[in-house]
Motif scaffolding. Structure first.
Motif, PDB file in Angstrom:
ATOM      1  N   GLN A   1      47.433  85.910  83.338  1.00  0.00           N
ATOM      2  CA  GLN A   1      46.833  87.087  82.721  1.00  0.00           C
ATOM      3  C   GLN A   1      46.180  87.989  83.759  1.00  0.00           C
ATOM      4  O   GLN A   1      46.180  89.214  83.619  1.00  0.00           O
ATOM      5  N   ALA A   2      45.652  87.391  84.812  1.00  0.00           N
ATOM      6  CA  ALA A   2      45.055  88.196  85.886  1.00  0.00           C
ATOM      7  C   ALA A   2      46.113  88.977  86.659  1.00  0.00           C
ATOM      8  O   ALA A   2      45.789  89.940  87.357  1.00  0.00           O
ATOM      9  N   HIS A   3      47.366  88.566  86.508  1.00  0.00           N
ATOM     10  CA  HIS A   3      48.454  89.243  87.211  1.00  0.00           C
ATOM     11  C   HIS A   3      49.387  89.974  86.245  1.00  0.00           C
ATOM     12  O   HIS A   3      50.594  90.113  86.511  1.00  0.00           O
ATOM     13  N   GLY A   4      48.842  90.433  85.135  1.00  0.00           N
ATOM     14  CA  GLY A   4      49.583  91.368  84.293  1.00  0.00           C
ATOM     15  C   GLY A   4      50.139  90.868  82.985  1.00  0.00           C
ATOM     16  O   GLY A   4      50.630  91.667  82.178  1.00  0.00           O
ATOM     17  N   TYR A   5      50.092  89.572  82.737  1.00  0.00           N
ATOM     18  CA  TYR A   5      50.599  89.071  81.456  1.00  0.00           C
ATOM     19  C   TYR A   5      49.558  89.324  80.370  1.00  0.00           C
ATOM     20  O   TYR A   5      48.370  89.032  80.548  1.00  0.00           O
ATOM     21  N   SER A   6      49.999  89.829  79.233  1.00  0.00           N
ATOM     22  CA  SER A   6      49.092  90.036  78.107  1.00  0.00           C
ATOM     23  C   SER A   6      48.924  88.733  77.338  1.00  0.00           C
ATOM     24  O   SER A   6      49.690  87.783  77.526  1.00  0.00           O
ATOM     25  N   SER A   7      47.951  88.707  76.442  1.00  0.00           N
ATOM     26  CA  SER A   7      47.698  87.497  75.661  1.00  0.00           C
ATOM     27  C   SER A   7      48.890  87.142  74.771  1.00  0.00           C
ATOM     28  O   SER A   7      49.121  85.972  74.470  1.00  0.00           O
ATOM     29  N   SER A   8      49.661  88.146  74.367  1.00  0.00           N
ATOM     30  CA  SER A   8      50.827  87.879  73.519  1.00  0.00           C
ATOM     31  C   SER A   8      52.010  87.360  74.313  1.00  0.00           C
ATOM     32  O   SER A   8      52.996  86.889  73.745  1.00  0.00           O
ATOM     33  N   GLU A   9      51.917  87.455  75.656  1.00  0.00           N
ATOM     34  CA  GLU A   9      53.022  87.019  76.507  1.00  0.00           C
ATOM     35  C   GLU A   9      52.818  85.625  77.091  1.00  0.00           C
ATOM     36  O   GLU A   9      53.639  85.151  77.863  1.00  0.00           O
ATOM     37  N   VAL A  10      51.734  84.967  76.719  1.00  0.00           N
ATOM     38  CA  VAL A  10      51.503  83.578  77.124  1.00  0.00           C
ATOM     39  C   VAL A  10      51.184  82.745  75.882  1.00  0.00           C
ATOM     40  O   VAL A  10      50.409  83.160  75.029  1.00  0.00           O
ATOM     41  N   ASP A  11      51.798  81.600  75.779  1.00  0.00           N
ATOM     42  CA  ASP A  11      51.612  80.737  74.622  1.00  0.00           C
ATOM     43  C   ASP A  11      51.522  79.286  75.094  1.00  0.00           C
ATOM     44  O   ASP A  11      52.306  78.858  75.942  1.00  0.00           O
ATOM     45  N   VAL A  12      50.576  78.555  74.567  1.00  0.00           N
ATOM     46  CA  VAL A  12      50.410  77.145  74.927  1.00  0.00           C
ATOM     47  C   VAL A  12      50.848  76.284  73.745  1.00  0.00           C
ATOM     48  O   VAL A  12      50.284  76.369  72.649  1.00  0.00           O
ATOM     49  N   PHE A  13      51.859  75.479  73.990  1.00  0.00           N
ATOM     50  CA  PHE A  13      52.407  74.587  72.964  1.00  0.00           C
ATOM     51  C   PHE A  13      51.690  73.244  73.045  1.00  0.00           C
ATOM     52  O   PHE A  13      51.704  72.584  74.081  1.00  0.00           O
ATOM     53  N   VAL A  14      51.047  72.854  71.948  1.00  0.00           N
ATOM     54  CA  VAL A  14      50.306  71.588  71.884  1.00  0.00           C
ATOM     55  C   VAL A  14      50.993  70.664  70.882  1.00  0.00           C
ATOM     56  O   VAL A  14      51.384  71.090  69.789  1.00  0.00           O
ATOM     57  N   TYR A  15      51.120  69.404  71.239  1.00  0.00           N
ATOM     58  CA  TYR A  15      51.844  68.462  70.403  1.00  0.00           C
ATOM     59  C   TYR A  15      51.284  67.060  70.611  1.00  0.00           C
ATOM     60  O   TYR A  15      50.476  66.814  71.508  1.00  0.00           O
ATOM     61  N   ASP A  16      51.735  66.117  69.790  1.00  0.00           N
ATOM     62  CA  ASP A  16      51.351  64.715  69.906  1.00  0.00           C
ATOM     63  C   ASP A  16      52.207  64.081  70.991  1.00  0.00           C
ATOM     64  O   ASP A  16      53.394  63.811  70.785  1.00  0.00           O
ATOM     65  N   SER A  17      51.637  63.854  72.154  1.00  0.00           N
ATOM     66  CA  SER A  17      52.430  63.378  73.280  1.00  0.00           C
ATOM     67  C   SER A  17      52.774  61.888  73.213  1.00  0.00           C
ATOM     68  O   SER A  17      53.451  61.372  74.099  1.00  0.00           O
ATOM     69  N   HIS A  18      52.334  61.200  72.173  1.00  0.00           N
ATOM     70  CA  HIS A  18      52.685  59.783  72.021  1.00  0.00           C
ATOM     71  C   HIS A  18      54.013  59.601  71.283  1.00  0.00           C
ATOM     72  O   HIS A  18      54.614  58.536  71.345  1.00  0.00           O
ATOM     73  N   GLN A  19      54.438  60.651  70.593  1.00  0.00           N
ATOM     74  CA  GLN A  19      55.658  60.555  69.801  1.00  0.00           C
ATOM     75  C   GLN A  19      56.894  60.682  70.682  1.00  0.00           C
ATOM     76  O   GLN A  19      56.806  60.972  71.878  1.00  0.00           O
ATOM     77  N   SER A  20      58.051  60.490  70.088  1.00  0.00           N
ATOM     78  CA  SER A  20      59.303  60.595  70.815  1.00  0.00           C
ATOM     79  C   SER A  20      59.477  62.006  71.377  1.00  0.00           C
ATOM     80  O   SER A  20      59.143  63.007  70.727  1.00  0.00           O
ATOM     81  N   ASN A  21      60.018  62.087  72.575  1.00  0.00           N
ATOM     82  CA  ASN A  21      60.313  63.393  73.153  1.00  0.00           C
ATOM     83  C   ASN A  21      61.366  64.151  72.361  1.00  0.00           C
ATOM     84  O   ASN A  21      61.436  65.379  72.436  1.00  0.00           O
ATOM     85  N   VAL A  22      62.160  63.446  71.591  1.00  0.00           N
ATOM     86  CA  VAL A  22      63.139  64.105  70.730  1.00  0.00           C
ATOM     87  C   VAL A  22      62.424  64.849  69.611  1.00  0.00           C
ATOM     88  O   VAL A  22      62.758  66.005  69.290  1.00  0.00           O
ATOM     89  N   THR A  23      61.426  64.216  69.017  1.00  0.00           N
ATOM     90  CA  THR A  23      60.627  64.878  67.984  1.00  0.00           C
ATOM     91  C   THR A  23      59.932  66.104  68.560  1.00  0.00           C
ATOM     92  O   THR A  23      59.924  67.185  67.948  1.00  0.00           O
TER      93      THR A  23
END
Length: 223
Positions: A54-76
């Motif tokens: 964001q300090a180098h020009g990306y807007s808040s709509s152009e960055v997204d953080v995907f959060v998930y249950d990391s104990h589950q299968s990587n396929v899920t």
């Protein structure tokens, strides 16, 4: 005569200036970036790197953080990531996204690319300390969590994921590995055939997503 020449020259320069401004103003925005954390990670994994982007020009709509249950299968997780990619593209109108992953996040995102049609909607993919060929530390939790057993060297999941082309499609693949990574063993697990594989120097596993030099390199790679 000379007055007319000066006027014409001024008009040409003015036109060039207008063209430059117009071209700059119409420059395409960057692809939205989706950040994918690793095992036992969270949104806070990406605090520093998101701030850097964001300090180098990306807007808040152009960055997204995907959060998930990391104990589950990587396929899920890969299927959940596919849904997230579709949502980000719909919200931004972007044809494609970039994926920046840390550690185990490389595995679910690679499954998405290889097996769920992700190569058609991803432009650039980055792995920071990803156990792309397994890590011996995964045996510490492989008996407890599916995700850990999939990270273990020689697992059926990794065998399938790495069969054939490790970097399918027209996606630009980039990896960063560290000689001081205490989690990914061996270090040679990270690089992929067909990717731009980069040595990050002596950084700890978590430092890979917090280091300013790595962040700058990642931004340049996906630019």
């Amino acid at each position: 005569m000379f007055g007319v020449a000066r006027i014409l020259a001024a008009l040409v320069l003015a036109g060039a200036a207008v063209l430059t401004v117009s071209t700059s103003a119409s420059a395409a925005p960057p692809d939205p970036v989706i950040f994918v954390h690793g095992f036992n990670g969270s949104a806070s994994t990406w605090t520093d790197m998101v701030a850097d982007f964001q300090a180098h020009g990306y807007s808040s709509s152009e960055v997204d953080v995907f959060v998930y249950d990391s104990h589950q299968s990587n396929v899920t997780t890969a299927n959940q990531l596919a849904t997230r990619v579709s949502a980000v593209r719909a919200a931004t109108g972007a044809a494609k996204v970039d994926l920046v992953t840390h550690s185990m996040g490389a595995l679910s995102s690679r499954y998405f690319l290889k097996s769920l049609g992700g190569t058609s909607v991803v432009d650039d993919w980055v792995s920071l300390g990803g156990p792309n060929h397994g890590t011996s530390t995964a045996v510490l939790c492989s008996w407890l969590y599916t995700a850990c057993s999939q990270m273990s060297p020689g697992s059926s999941f990794l065998t399938t994921l790495n069969a054939g082309d490790e970097t399918p499609g027209a996606v630009s693949y980039g990896t960063w590995w560290s000689s001081c990574d205490e989690v990914i063993n061996p270090d040679s697990s990270v690089p992929l055939a067909g990717a731009a594989n980069n040595a990050a120097g002596c950084l700890g596993h978590s430092a890979l997503h917090d280091d300013d030099t790595v962040a700058a390199a990642v931004r340049a790679f996906i630019a």
